[in-house]
Design a protein around this motif. Structure first.
Motif, PDB file in Angstrom:
ATOM      1  N   SER A  74     -22.500  57.079  -3.150  1.00 26.47           N
ATOM      2  CA  SER A  74     -22.112  56.828  -1.756  1.00 26.47           C
ATOM      3  C   SER A  74     -22.099  55.340  -1.449  1.00 26.47           C
ATOM      4  O   SER A  74     -21.116  54.810  -0.941  1.00 26.47           O
ATOM      5  N   ILE A 118     -27.544  57.549   1.625  1.00 30.95           N
ATOM      6  CA  ILE A 118     -26.388  58.459   1.645  1.00 30.95           C
ATOM      7  C   ILE A 118     -25.844  58.583   3.058  1.00 30.95           C
ATOM      8  O   ILE A 118     -24.635  58.433   3.288  1.00 30.95           O
ATOM      9  N   SER A 119     -26.713  58.811   4.022  1.00 32.04           N
ATOM     10  CA  SER A 119     -26.292  58.988   5.420  1.00 32.04           C
ATOM     11  C   SER A 119     -25.624  57.733   5.977  1.00 32.04           C
ATOM     12  O   SER A 119     -24.519  57.799   6.541  1.00 32.04           O
ATOM     13  N   SER A 121     -24.376  55.139   4.355  1.00 29.04           N
ATOM     14  CA  SER A 121     -23.168  54.790   3.594  1.00 29.04           C
ATOM     15  C   SER A 121     -21.991  55.648   4.027  1.00 29.04           C
ATOM     16  O   SER A 121     -20.871  55.148   4.184  1.00 29.04           O
ATOM     17  N   ARG A 122     -22.237  56.926   4.213  1.00 33.07           N
ATOM     18  CA  ARG A 122     -21.161  57.831   4.650  1.00 33.07           C
ATOM     19  C   ARG A 122     -20.628  57.442   6.018  1.00 33.07           C
ATOM     20  O   ARG A 122     -19.435  57.533   6.272  1.00 33.07           O
ATOM     21  N   LYS A 123     -21.510  56.997   6.907  1.00 32.47           N
ATOM     22  CA  LYS A 123     -21.068  56.533   8.234  1.00 32.47           C
ATOM     23  C   LYS A 123     -20.091  55.363   8.092  1.00 32.47           C
ATOM     24  O   LYS A 123     -19.049  55.342   8.749  1.00 32.47           O
TER      25      LYS A 123
END
Length: 134
Positions: A74, A118-119, A121-123
């Motif tokens: 990510s 992960i959270s 990076s996804r944003k």
């Protein structure tokens, strides 16, 4: 002379030892792996930096190793897609996680910080995709 610090397994408390990577991965891989001395009963290990015997991070069991891989997949997209440079991405991540830049290394992270990587990076990836479409 400084006393050499022994890495211990956070799962079982046994000391870590260096083994050839080929012995752990059962292939012709070069280099070393820092592995719990109770391996394979305790499945904790971490690879070393190329051409060294220096561990890249802390020992991790299979679920944490998988989560670290997902975190890297990510996060790495941020700099691989040129959203930020690699250095900028690590500075951004250190700021987001509230940790010093020199400790912003996914191989040091546990479950919680990997989930945060992960959270966050996804944003960034979702927001960047939206701005490219607009």
């Amino acid at each position: 002379m400084a006393k050499k610090k022994i890495m211990r397994c956070s799962y079982c408390g046994k000391p870590a030892v260096l083994k050839p990577a080929s012995e752990i991965f059962h292939d012709d891989r070069k280099g070393y792996v820092c592995v719990c001395s109770h391996y394979p009963a305790c499945d904790a290990y971490v690879c070393t930096y190329p051409d060294t015997k220096i561990p890249m991070g802390t020992l991790a069991n299979a679920p944490l190793r998988k989560k670290r891989i997902l975190a890297h997949q990510s996060f790495d997209q941020i700099w691989k897609r040129n959203i930020l440079s690699r250095d900028q991405a690590y500075r951004w991540l250190a700021d987001k996680l509230g940790i010093p830049l020199n400790q912003t290394h996914i191989a040091l992270f546990g479950d919680y910080l990997c989930d945060q990587v992960i959270s966050e990076s996804r944003k960034v990836l979702v927001n960047n995709k939206k701005s490219c479409v607009a």
